[in-house]
Design an enzyme around this catalytic site. Structure first.
Site, short mmCIF file in Angstrom:
data_model
loop_
_atom_site.label_atom_id
_atom_site.label_comp_id
_atom_site.label_asym_id
_atom_site.label_seq_id
_atom_site.Cartn_x
_atom_site.Cartn_y
_atom_site.Cartn_z
N ASP A 206 99.74 80.86 45.35
CA ASP A 206 101.14 81.05 44.98
C ASP A 206 101.49 80.14 43.80
O ASP A 206 100.68 79.31 43.39
CB ASP A 206 102.05 80.71 46.16
CG ASP A 206 101.81 79.29 46.66
OD1 ASP A 206 102.36 78.36 46.05
OD2 ASP A 206 101.06 79.11 47.64
N ASP A 208 104.07 78.02 44.08
CA ASP A 208 105.01 77.09 44.71
C ASP A 208 106.41 77.67 44.53
O ASP A 208 106.62 78.83 44.87
CB ASP A 208 104.85 75.68 44.12
CG ASP A 208 105.41 74.62 45.05
OD1 ASP A 208 105.06 74.64 46.25
OD2 ASP A 208 106.20 73.78 44.60
#
Length: 281
Positions: A206, A208
């Site tokens: 991801d 974040d």
């Protein structure tokens, strides 16, 4: 001998031929699970699931000292970790692999982070905490597979278990963090105290939460949705690495305690000398 520490999703190795299970406590408590000694990909290695069987342990609950000590006692000289990480920079995209070269410790002080203390004093250098030879080895394996690999990044380790705020994500970026995770500290530093070469393959899941688009913000569901395919790449990479010559670890790792110990040997008791001998081996 190579030790593999499996992170999220990597709780075992398929086609692993077990030779011995090392179980029980260490002088620093009980590891996350048994250290498995066996053959995989034509080579003997050690395996330990960082979070335990079935992912029972949150990052701050892992007994990192016991894990690293148990691996060293079982004969490990190289520690190769696998970890889920978030990206703090746009070029390091979800679904790719990334290898840290530096660490920022942003944990909150609740983790036992050194073997030393309690009457045994040492100060180990961690200026270059990761084995460059192991990073080169990982990069060679990725190149052989044609896998994109980001290397020499800075990993910011946070306490968890909650996912971070946007303010924290921006702060870590300003500090120079390029990856964020919860599990490599103090593992990386304990490996240095145990005179092992260390490197981690980060599986980027991801961005974040620093991006403006909320669709890119991390969630547990999103992590696991992407993780399976990236984990398959990591397993391929491990197989390939085992077909390459194992790298020679730099003296700064293998001789880390040579000038770090301060307490004279005659001031140590028998138990202290025993566990110290394991680290020095």
């Amino acid at each position: 001998m190579l030790a593999v520490v499996g992170g999220t999703g990597l709780y075992g190795l398929e086609d692993f031929e077990l030779i011995t299970r090392h179980e029980g406590d260490t002088p620093f408590g009980r590891p996350s699970g048994p250290v498995l000694h066996g053959r995989f990909g034509g080579r003997e290695l050690l395996f330990l699931a960082r979070h335990g069987d079935g992912h029972r342990l949150l990052p701050h609950e892992v007994n990192y000292r016991a894990n690293v000590f148990a691996l060293k006692a079982a004969g490990a000289t190289h520690l190769l970790g696998f970890s889920a990480v978030g990206s703090l920079v746009e070029p390091v995209a979800p679904g790719q692999l990334a290898v840290p070269g530096q660490y920022i410790d942003w944990t909150r002080g609740g983790r036992e982070r050194s073997f030393f203390g309690g009457g045994v004093a040492a100060h180990v250098s961690t200026a270059r905490p990761v084995s460059a030879a192991m990073v080169d080895w990982i990069a060679a394996g990725a190149a052989r597979l044609g896998l994109p690999l980001h290397r020499d990044l800075t990993y910011a380790c946070v306490e968890g278990p909650r996912l971070g705020t946007r303010a924290e994500s921006f702060m870590l970026r300003q500090l120079g963090g390029q990856l964020v995770g919860m599990s490599n500290v103090p593992e990386v530093f304990l490996a240095r105290e145990a005179q092992m070469g260390y490197a981690t393959v980060g599986l980027v899941t991801d961005y974040d939460c620093w991006m403006d688009d909320p669709a890119h913000h991390v969630s547990v569901a999103e992590v696991f949705a992407r993780y399976g395919a990236t984990l398959a790449q990591a397993r391929q990479l491990l197989h390939t690495l085992l077909s390459l010559p194992q790298p020679e670890i730099e003296p700064e790792s293998r001789q880390a305690l040579a000038s770090a110990l301060i307490t004279p040997p005659d001031r140590l008791d028998a138990a202290q000398r025993a566990w110290l001998a394991v680290l020095q081996a």
